[in-house]
Scaffold this active site. Structure first.
Site, PDB file in Angstrom:
ATOM      1  N   ARG A 188      33.692  51.104  43.200  1.00  0.00           N
ATOM      2  CA  ARG A 188      33.498  49.708  42.839  1.00  0.00           C
ATOM      3  C   ARG A 188      32.041  49.398  42.557  1.00  0.00           C
ATOM      4  NH1 ARG A 188      38.401  47.539  44.958  1.00  0.00           N
ATOM      5  NH2 ARG A 188      38.609  45.372  44.358  1.00  0.00           N
ATOM      6  N   ARG A 198      35.293  37.043  43.865  1.00  0.00           N
ATOM      7  CA  ARG A 198      35.631  38.447  43.582  1.00  0.00           C
ATOM      8  C   ARG A 198      35.269  38.793  42.137  1.00  0.00           C
ATOM      9  NH1 ARG A 198      41.696  38.190  45.254  1.00  0.00           N
ATOM     10  NH2 ARG A 198      41.871  40.302  44.466  1.00  0.00           N
ATOM     11  N   ARG A 218      50.471  35.568  42.198  1.00  0.00           N
ATOM     12  CA  ARG A 218      50.898  36.868  42.741  1.00  0.00           C
ATOM     13  C   ARG A 218      51.590  36.718  44.088  1.00  0.00           C
ATOM     14  NH1 ARG A 218      46.771  41.794  43.486  1.00  0.00           N
ATOM     15  NH2 ARG A 218      45.602  40.303  44.736  1.00  0.00           N
ATOM     16  N   ARG A 231      48.370  36.886  49.349  1.00  0.00           N
ATOM     17  CA  ARG A 231      47.203  37.462  50.006  1.00  0.00           C
ATOM     18  C   ARG A 231      46.182  36.393  50.337  1.00  0.00           C
ATOM     19  NH1 ARG A 231      45.437  42.866  46.835  1.00  0.00           N
ATOM     20  NH2 ARG A 231      43.423  41.803  46.877  1.00  0.00           N
ATOM     21  N   LYS A 271      45.734  46.728  38.243  1.00  0.00           N
ATOM     22  CA  LYS A 271      45.551  48.108  38.712  1.00  0.00           C
ATOM     23  C   LYS A 271      46.707  48.535  39.621  1.00  0.00           C
ATOM     24  CE  LYS A 271      41.555  47.241  40.718  1.00  0.00           C
ATOM     25  NZ  LYS A 271      41.524  45.767  40.504  1.00  0.00           N
TER      26      LYS A 271
HETATM   27  P1  AP5 Z   1      47.875  43.585  40.381  1.00  0.00           P
HETATM   28  O1  AP5 Z   1      48.480  44.822  39.805  1.00  0.00           O
HETATM   29  O2  AP5 Z   1      48.201  43.266  41.794  1.00  0.00           O
HETATM   30  O3  AP5 Z   1      46.312  43.575  40.139  1.00  0.00           O
HETATM   31  P2  AP5 Z   1      45.169  44.428  40.834  1.00  0.00           P
HETATM   32  O4  AP5 Z   1      44.202  44.823  39.759  1.00  0.00           O
HETATM   33  O5  AP5 Z   1      45.722  45.528  41.675  1.00  0.00           O
HETATM   34  O6  AP5 Z   1      44.529  43.280  41.716  1.00  0.00           O
HETATM   35  P3  AP5 Z   1      43.932  43.286  43.172  1.00  0.00           P
HETATM   36  O7  AP5 Z   1      43.770  41.843  43.574  1.00  0.00           O
HETATM   37  O8  AP5 Z   1      44.722  44.150  44.106  1.00  0.00           O
HETATM   38  O9  AP5 Z   1      42.583  43.928  42.890  1.00  0.00           O
HETATM   39  P4  AP5 Z   1      41.362  43.875  43.740  1.00  0.00           P
HETATM   40  O10 AP5 Z   1      40.603  44.989  43.153  1.00  0.00           O
HETATM   41  O11 AP5 Z   1      40.657  42.573  43.811  1.00  0.00           O
HETATM   42  O12 AP5 Z   1      41.925  44.054  45.226  1.00  0.00           O
HETATM   43  P5  AP5 Z   1      41.885  45.270  46.226  1.00  0.00           P
HETATM   44  O13 AP5 Z   1      43.078  45.201  47.074  1.00  0.00           O
HETATM   45  O14 AP5 Z   1      41.565  46.552  45.533  1.00  0.00           O
HETATM   46  O15 AP5 Z   1      48.283  42.377  39.426  1.00  0.00           O
HETATM   47  C1  AP5 Z   1      47.938  41.027  39.736  1.00  0.00           C
HETATM   48  C2  AP5 Z   1      49.093  40.086  39.342  1.00  0.00           C
HETATM   49  O16 AP5 Z   1      49.244  40.076  37.923  1.00  0.00           O
HETATM   50  C3  AP5 Z   1      50.448  40.501  39.894  1.00  0.00           C
HETATM   51  O17 AP5 Z   1      51.158  39.361  40.241  1.00  0.00           O
HETATM   52  C4  AP5 Z   1      51.141  41.255  38.736  1.00  0.00           C
HETATM   53  O18 AP5 Z   1      52.545  41.157  38.781  1.00  0.00           O
HETATM   54  C5  AP5 Z   1      50.554  40.532  37.520  1.00  0.00           C
HETATM   55  N1  AP5 Z   1      50.331  41.412  36.368  1.00  0.00           N
HETATM   56  C6  AP5 Z   1      49.840  42.676  36.389  1.00  0.00           C
HETATM   57  N2  AP5 Z   1      49.741  43.181  35.149  1.00  0.00           N
HETATM   58  C7  AP5 Z   1      50.172  42.210  34.296  1.00  0.00           C
HETATM   59  C8  AP5 Z   1      50.300  42.102  32.867  1.00  0.00           C
HETATM   60  N3  AP5 Z   1      49.962  43.122  32.055  1.00  0.00           N
HETATM   61  N4  AP5 Z   1      50.785  40.945  32.353  1.00  0.00           N
HETATM   62  C9  AP5 Z   1      51.115  39.898  33.164  1.00  0.00           C
HETATM   63  N5  AP5 Z   1      51.035  39.931  34.522  1.00  0.00           N
HETATM   64  C10 AP5 Z   1      50.554  41.059  35.085  1.00  0.00           C
HETATM   65  O19 AP5 Z   1      40.582  44.900  47.095  1.00  0.00           O
HETATM   66  C11 AP5 Z   1      40.577  43.793  47.973  1.00  0.00           C
HETATM   67  C12 AP5 Z   1      39.264  43.728  48.732  1.00  0.00           C
HETATM   68  O20 AP5 Z   1      39.064  44.956  49.486  1.00  0.00           O
HETATM   69  C13 AP5 Z   1      38.001  43.601  47.868  1.00  0.00           C
HETATM   70  O21 AP5 Z   1      37.747  42.275  47.500  1.00  0.00           O
HETATM   71  C14 AP5 Z   1      36.940  44.175  48.841  1.00  0.00           C
HETATM   72  O22 AP5 Z   1      36.590  43.244  49.808  1.00  0.00           O
HETATM   73  C15 AP5 Z   1      37.693  45.312  49.529  1.00  0.00           C
HETATM   74  N6  AP5 Z   1      37.525  46.621  48.836  1.00  0.00           N
HETATM   75  C16 AP5 Z   1      38.491  47.328  48.190  1.00  0.00           C
HETATM   76  N7  AP5 Z   1      37.995  48.464  47.674  1.00  0.00           N
HETATM   77  C17 AP5 Z   1      36.673  48.478  48.000  1.00  0.00           C
HETATM   78  C18 AP5 Z   1      35.613  49.381  47.722  1.00  0.00           C
HETATM   79  N8  AP5 Z   1      35.803  50.498  46.994  1.00  0.00           N
HETATM   80  N9  AP5 Z   1      34.388  49.073  48.200  1.00  0.00           N
HETATM   81  C19 AP5 Z   1      34.159  47.961  48.911  1.00  0.00           C
HETATM   82  N10 AP5 Z   1      35.114  47.049  49.212  1.00  0.00           N
HETATM   83  C20 AP5 Z   1      36.372  47.308  48.737  1.00  0.00           C
END
Ligand code: AP5
Length: 285
Positions: A153, A232, A188, A221, A78
């Site tokens: 989410r 997760r 990552r 991270r 994402k």
């Molecule tokens: P990346 O693009 O970083 O993936 P991502 O989907 O953004 O992953 P996140 O870990 O950021 O998602 P998340 O939803 O768990 O975390 P968030 O920060 O939102 O890609 C991942 C890796 O793969 C990278 O190294 C990239 O280079 C590689 N890659 C990407 N695409 C590729 C492809 N096509 N092919 C090969 N490699 C590829 O949330 C973190 C925490 O915040 C949650 O756990 C929760 O505690 C809290 N939180 C956030 N939002 C909420 C909410 N709405 N409600 C409640 N708690 C929340």
């Protein structure tokens, strides 16, 4: 627009040729008398010297407000795609994860609570995240569209968006298998101040361990440890996956404010995923 311009120029030239003929045989051709002003008029409209209010140039999607949700599990890609979309459609990429990581740095009760929740891989409570999101969308740059990365989410958050009248045009559901996710998140690396994301194998920086633009060190991270990643994923399947049906149904029913839903296979390489998303947004109307 180029087509209209070329047609305009052809009309004007043709008008002049007719005028030449008309002058040679003055008074003999009454058809030319009508024909010449029509041709010249169309020509001037074509090259835009005469504006007409109902003759609007077709808008490109980049000129319009675009409001996008990126759905998908942790590590689905994402954040990676959010950067491309924000640049192409000139909209802010609003990552609730990034917003919460800033809150977690604060030495306050809420900061400590958020930090603890995130490090365990659980979801932060709705009352905290919904307020933060509302404030962020209300900022000036959100007036011409936005991209929500990581929100909603769970169903209660999707309902909160609806109740607040926060409109959504496209829901992009980035899907990839859990095993791929564990591999991706394990590799990552992040440039903390810009949010630029790399992967040691799939998307490596030019120099290992260092950000391409600033040369600053990359970090990992705290929630990218295997045990936390698995938690997760569990939370994603329990809470976030039901949103797929929610938005698919809304998209199928159609209607004025219903978003268009598209599932995208993120096991393809990053460029292909990007192209599929752009094609969907640009050509789905
Ligand atoms: P990346 O693009 O970083 O993936 P991502 O989907 O953004 O992953 P996140 O870990 O950021 O998602 P998340 O939803 O768990 O975390 P968030 O920060 O939102 O890609 C991942 C890796 O793969 C990278 O190294 C990239 O280079 C590689 N890659 C990407 N695409 C590729 C492809 N096509 N092919 C090969 N490699 C590829 O949330 C973190 C925490 O915040 C949650 O756990 C929760 O505690 C809290 N939180 C956030 N939002 C909420 C909410 N709405 N409600 C409640 N708690 C929340």
């Amino acid at each position: 627009m180029i087509f209209a311009f070329i047609c305009g120029v052809i009309c004007i030239l043709f008008g002049f040729v007719q005028y030449g003929k008309y002058s040679e045989n003055k008074g003999k051709s009454s058809i030319s008398k009508i024909f010449i002003p029509i041709l010249v008029g169309l020509g001037l409209i074509g090259i835009k010297l005469i504006p007409i209010p109902f003759f609007k140039e077709s808008k490109t999607i980049e000129d319009e407000e675009v409001r996008i949700i990126l759905l998908g599990g942790p590590g689905a890609g994402k954040g990676t795609q959010a950067k491309f979309l924000a640049e192409k459609y000139n909209i802010p990429a609003i990552s609730t994860g990034d917003i919460l990581r800033e809150v977690a740095k604060q030495d306050t009760e809420i900061g400590k609570k958020v930090k603890e929740t995130m490090e365990s891989g659980n979801l932060v409570s709705d009352d905290i995240i919904v307020e933060l999101l509302k404030k962020r969308i209300a900022q000036e740059d959100g007036k011409s569209g936005y991209l929500l990365d990581g929100f909603p989410r769970k169903l209660s958050q999707a309902e909160a968006l609806r109740k607040e009248g926060i409109e959504i045009d496209y829901v992009i559901d980035i899907q990839v298998d859990d095993d791929v996710i564990v591999e991706r998140l394990g590799g990552r690396r992040i440039h903390a101040s810009s949010g630029r994301t790399y992967h040691v194998k799939n998307n490596p920086p030019k120099v290992p361990g260092v950000d391409d633009i600033t040369g600053e060190p990359l970090t990992q991270r705290a929630d990218d440890q295997e045990e936390t990643i698995r938690n997760r994923l569990r939370i994603y399947h329990e809470n976030t996956a039901p949103l797929v049906d929610y938005y698919q149904d809304a998209s199928r029913k159609g209607g004025e404010n219903s978003p268009k839903y598209k599932k995208i296979d993120s096991s393809n390489n990053i460029e292909l995923v990007k192209e599929s998303i752009f094609n969907f947004i640009d050509f789905s109307d």
